[in-house]
Design an enzyme around this catalytic site. Structure first.
Site, short mmCIF file in Angstrom:
data_model
loop_
_atom_site.label_atom_id
_atom_site.label_comp_id
_atom_site.label_asym_id
_atom_site.label_seq_id
_atom_site.Cartn_x
_atom_site.Cartn_y
_atom_site.Cartn_z
N ASP A 1 0.89 -1.18 -0.08
CA ASP A 1 -0.12 0.06 -0.11
C ASP A 1 0.77 1.05 0.22
O ASP A 1 0.25 2.45 0.29
CB ASP A 1 -0.88 0.04 1.21
N GLU B 1 25.36 18.21 -25.30
CA GLU B 1 25.85 17.29 -24.20
C GLU B 1 26.90 16.21 -25.09
O GLU B 1 26.69 15.12 -25.08
CB GLU B 1 24.95 16.48 -23.59
N HIS C 1 13.24 14.97 -21.17
CA HIS C 1 13.33 14.83 -22.81
C HIS C 1 12.13 15.10 -23.10
O HIS C 1 10.99 14.69 -23.29
CB HIS C 1 13.49 13.21 -23.42
N HIS D 1 18.74 17.29 -26.77
CA HIS D 1 17.19 17.26 -26.85
C HIS D 1 16.51 18.36 -26.10
O HIS D 1 17.34 18.97 -25.53
CB HIS D 1 16.82 15.65 -26.17
N ARG E 1 31.68 13.13 -20.43
CA ARG E 1 30.13 13.91 -21.19
C ARG E 1 30.35 15.24 -20.29
O ARG E 1 30.39 15.06 -18.95
CB ARG E 1 28.94 12.88 -20.95
N TYR F 1 33.51 7.86 -24.94
CA TYR F 1 33.48 6.64 -24.12
C TYR F 1 34.30 5.62 -24.66
O TYR F 1 33.94 5.09 -25.75
CB TYR F 1 31.95 6.22 -23.95
N GLU G 1 27.61 18.28 -20.03
CA GLU G 1 26.06 18.47 -20.67
C GLU G 1 25.75 19.81 -19.96
O GLU G 1 25.76 20.29 -18.68
CB GLU G 1 25.15 17.61 -20.12
N HIS H 1 23.39 4.47 -19.47
CA HIS H 1 22.41 4.73 -18.60
C HIS H 1 22.55 4.05 -17.20
O HIS H 1 21.81 3.60 -16.47
CB HIS H 1 21.12 3.97 -19.17
N HIS I 1 25.37 8.43 -29.13
CA HIS I 1 24.35 9.30 -28.93
C HIS I 1 24.44 10.53 -29.42
O HIS I 1 25.40 11.00 -29.95
CB HIS I 1 24.03 9.37 -27.21
N ASP J 1 25.63 12.73 -14.11
CA ASP J 1 24.56 13.32 -14.97
C ASP J 1 23.41 13.46 -14.06
O ASP J 1 22.77 12.27 -13.66
CB ASP J 1 24.47 12.51 -16.03
N ASP K 1 19.20 19.57 -16.38
CA ASP K 1 19.98 18.50 -17.00
C ASP K 1 21.29 18.60 -17.06
O ASP K 1 21.83 19.38 -18.22
CB ASP K 1 19.16 17.93 -18.19
#
Ligand code: GLY
Ligand code: MN
Ligand code: MN
Length: 443
Positions: A36, A390, A361, A354, A411, A394, A413, A239, A350, A256, A267
């Site tokens: 619950d 960004e 996104h 965005h 990265r 890698y 960004e 990710h 990538h 990130d 972001d």
């Protein structure tokens, strides 16, 4: 006029221009996590965009008819439930506070909606977005059709309301930009805090805790998405989520993370050395990614295409891959070959950005309209659009890749608001250059 009423008026004008009808925009359902215990509630972005109302179990109805009407269905006052769960507006107070023409109990929606839909030419809603809404609409339509012998007609067209709303949400108004700037400032400070706290022996979750602390102490309601805190090789997992890996001296950590403030996301990604000093090979790749980001920022201005930033970053990244030997010139050829053949994808898989807004996104078409049959060109940037920039590199271990670069993931960004003559980096307060990062971490 409050910004929400202003947006409702703009939607109604567009519905009128398409022949009129009834728009139905429910908020998000509550979702149980286990037993619950429920997930923290987050309203639907479209619904909030048009109401500013954050309670669950609510639906906005806009009627573009002879006379425009804005109607909210929401939970009724309930003393018993309010003792347990807290204040709820109830229809009367909500109508007044949120500037609507009418408000009714959500319990009456099945009787009220068919009345509103009778003789309306079209329904406007998010087609196929929710089986619950689809079922409700089927029930309401059938209730209208049941009155056909009384001379009532049911809507005969369904139009996706998101086509109107996505375009509106893509271009942010001054009110939204103010919130996004505050969200960006909080997130920038959180990244600086994580840098200051970093040291070998801590674990990824320790830095995540610093981020969350900074978000919340500044009034952010939630993180805008699951925070990535990736130590060493984990940075090469795109990710990855903050886990329990140890931060090691000599390695980098990629963060990130962004807060959500008053329904708007930020972001930011920063990559920094665990112990505050970049090694030669880390710095070499970092400078390439940073130069790529600068090139993308320079290409982000009104009149440019959405992809111009990506293309500009890609050139710098690919040239850097050739210069450092990540890509072997003798095998892959020139810069143009690397870009045409996609060899860069081994290290950069990538896109460079965005849309950003209420959703990380965010909504908005990435293409401009084109005549039927013609390929739609990439979106032309215009003042008020907000996008991330960004680029990254890698490096997973592989034959022929210099081992000095193995396991490095970088990265950088930022969030850019397109202005009348270029772009404004909302996240500029987050330390970014090698010198800035090393100074913050030393201090
Ligand atoms: N944090 C999600 C993204 O950068 O797209
Ligand atoms: Mn992003
Ligand atoms: Mn991000």
């Amino acid at each position: 006029m409050n910004p929400y009423a202003n947006r409702r008026a703009r939607v109604l004008a567009q519905m009128q221009a398409q022949g009129g009808g009834v728009a139905i925009i429910p908020t998000a359902p509550e979702v149980m996590r286990n037993a619950d215990a429920d997930y923290p509630y987050r309203h639907d972005s479209y619904f909030y965009y048009l109401t500013g109302f954050t309670e669950p179990e609510a639906t906005l109805v806009l009627v573009a008819g002879e006379k425009d009407q804005t109607i909210l269905f929401c939970r009724e006052k309930n003393e018993e439930r309010e003792i347990w769960d807290g204040y709820r507006y109830g229809p009367e107070a909500a109508r007044e506070a949120f500037g609507l023409d009418a408000a009714y109990s959500i319990a009456s929606i099945d009787t009220e909606l068919p009345k509103l839909m009778a003789n309306a030419p079209a329904l406007f809603y998010a087609l196929g977005s929710s089986s619950r809404l689809d079922d409700q609409i089927k029930g309401w339509l059938n209730a209208v059709r049941a009155q056909v012998r009384a001379g009532v007609t049911a809507p005969s067209a369904a139009i996706d309301i998101r086509v109107i709303l996505n375009e509106m949400r893509l271009v942010k108004d001054a009110y939204e930009i103010g919130i996004m700037q505050r969200a960006a400032d909080i997130t920038a400070e959180a990244h600086a805090r994580a840098m200051r706290c970093s040291r070998a022996g801590l674990r990824e979750y320790h830095l995540e805790a610093e981020l969350l602390h900074e978000f919340r102490r500044n009034g952010s309601q939630f993180p805008a998405y699951g925070s990535i805190v990736a130590a060493g090789p984990n940075a090469c997992v795109l990710h990855y989520r903050a886990g329990d890996a140890e931060l090691r001296d000599g390695e980098l950590v990629l963060i990130d993370a962004g807060c959500e403030l008053d329904s708007y996301a930020s972001d930011i990604t920063r990559t920094f050395p665990v112990s505050g000093k970049f090694s030669g090979s880390q710095k070499a790749l970092y400078e390439i990614v940073l130069d790529a980001q600068y090139a993308a920022i320079a290409a982000t201005r009104p009149g440019a295409r959405f992809t111009d930033g990506h293309d500009a970053a890609l050139k710098v990244l690919a040239q850097g891959m050739l210069d450092t030997g990540l890509l072997d010139k003798n095998k892959v050829g020139s810069l143009d070959d690397v870009i045409a053949n996609g060899n860069y994808r081994q290290f950069y898989m990538h896109r460079t950005g965005h849309w950003l807004g209420m959703d990380v996104h965010d909504v908005g078409d990435y293409r401009d309209p084109a005549p039927a049959g013609a390929e739609k060109p990439w979106r032309t940037l215009a003042p008020g659009m907000v996008l991330t920039i960004e680029p990254g590199i890698y490096v997973r271990p592989a034959e022929g890749v210099p081992d000095a670069f193995w396991h490095i993931g970088i990265r950088i960004e930022d969030d850019a608001l397109v202005t009348t003559d270029g772009c404004d980096i909302l996240t500029r307060k987050a330390p970014k250059t090698v010198a800035e990062i090393e100074a913050v971490m030393k201090g």
